[in-house]
Scaffold this active site. Structure first.
Site, PDB file in Angstrom:
ATOM      1  CD  GLU A  71       7.902  69.024  48.795  1.00 34.04           C
ATOM      2  OE1 GLU A  71       9.491  69.305  49.080  1.00 34.04           O
ATOM      3  OE2 GLU A  71       7.836  68.056  48.332  1.00 34.04           O
ATOM      4  CG  HIS A 184       2.693  67.560  47.584  1.00 34.28           C
ATOM      5  ND1 HIS A 184       3.181  68.068  48.479  1.00 34.28           N
ATOM      6  CD2 HIS A 184       2.966  66.987  47.277  1.00 34.28           C
ATOM      7  CE1 HIS A 184       4.258  67.345  48.195  1.00 34.28           C
ATOM      8  NE2 HIS A 184       3.771  66.184  47.495  1.00 34.28           N
ATOM      9  N   PRO A 189       5.323  56.011  47.584  1.00 33.32           N
ATOM     10  CG  PRO A 189       7.572  55.489  46.002  1.00 33.32           C
ATOM     11  CD  PRO A 189       6.904  55.966  47.284  1.00 33.32           C
ATOM     12  CG  ASP A 222       3.708  66.245  42.852  1.00 33.73           C
ATOM     13  OD1 ASP A 222       3.775  65.468  42.916  1.00 33.73           O
ATOM     14  OD2 ASP A 222       4.670  66.665  43.737  1.00 33.73           O
ATOM     15  CG  ASN A 224       4.289  62.425  45.229  1.00 36.62           C
ATOM     16  OD1 ASN A 224       5.549  63.049  45.037  1.00 36.62           O
ATOM     17  ND2 ASN A 224       4.081  63.389  45.454  1.00 36.62           N
TER      18      ASN A 224
END
Length: 247
Positions: A71, A184, A189, A222, A224
């Site tokens: 990010e 990333h 979700p 990342d 997630n």
């Protein structure tokens, strides 16, 4: 609040000359640090001019040899992180996401950055992985699948050579290169299948790259994903059980 730091294998105070420390951090891009997303946070604490100094201090505190950041806005890499970390002895590489700019300004698109200490490593190779391109390659003109998969996420891959081995006769006989990957994956979700697909594509690309050359791989990012996710299962066991609810 203070967060606990978990060290792998060896405490940093006892790191030998041939070992190295890695730091992985999603810094939260300025464009995502909004009052709407973080209503529980004071507005002054979300301001980039306040946060960037704390982020830099936090990064430098750990004195790592390799930094993988997610990010990172393109303008922040050029104007802040690259010059500030150069002062601390690092060099860096960056790849922005492949998507439309917010407000037509390409400089605020975020992406991934890898920094390394110049007195420890030199850059041997660099590559980028664009998941959008991979989707088009795998699914051609299947618009339904492409609409689901094209999110602009990317991966950044570098090969670093440990220059400290050049002064060590015993180490000269062994390859002292390492492949470092930073990614990333998509955040939502509701798109667990897309996260899994992106992770699988990344692993397939890296597998072809490192296995033929016997390169050790450092996979950062990342993802997630929680510990009960299909992504975690894939990375930890090299497979996803057919009965996984993701299917």
């Amino acid at each position: 609040p203070q967060r606990s730091t978990v060290y792998s294998q060896v405490h940093p105070d006892r790191i030998a000359h041939h070992e190295f420390k890695v730091f992985n951090y999603n810094i939260l891009a300025e464009m995502y640090a909004t009052r709407h997303m973080y209503p529980y946070t004071e507005i002054w604490a979300l301001a980039w001019n306040y946060r960037k100094k704390n982020i830099l201090r936090n990064i430098l505190k750990y004195n790592a040899d390799i930094l993988c950041l997610q990010e990172v806005q393109a303008n922040h890499f050029e104007q802040f992180f690259q010059p500030e970390l150069q002062k601390a002895g690092y060099d860096g590489l960056y790849k922005r996401k492949t998507r439309d700019a917010i407000g037509d300004d390409p400089d605020v698109i975020d992406g991934c950055a890898i920094f390394y200490k110049k007195n420890r490593f030199i850059l041997s190779e660099r590559y980028g992985i664009a998941f959008n391109e991979a989707a088009r390659k795998h699914f051609g003109k299947d618009n339904k699948k492409l609409r689901r998969l094209i999110k602009g996420n990317i991966g950044l891959v570098v090969v670093l050579e440990d220059i400290t081995s050049r002064n060590n006769e015993r180490m000269k006989r062994v390859s002292r290169k390492i492949c470092v990957s930073n990614t990333h994956t998509y955040w939502d979700p509701e798109f667990a299948d897309v996260k899994l697909w992106q992770t699988w594509i990344l692993c397939k690309e890296l597998e072809e790259f490192v296995l033929n050359r016997g390169l050790p791989l450092l996979l950062c990012g990342d993802f997630n994903s929680m510990k009960d996710s299909a992504v975690y299962e894939l990375l930890s066991s090299e497979r996803v059980h057919p009965q996984n609810t993701i299917f």
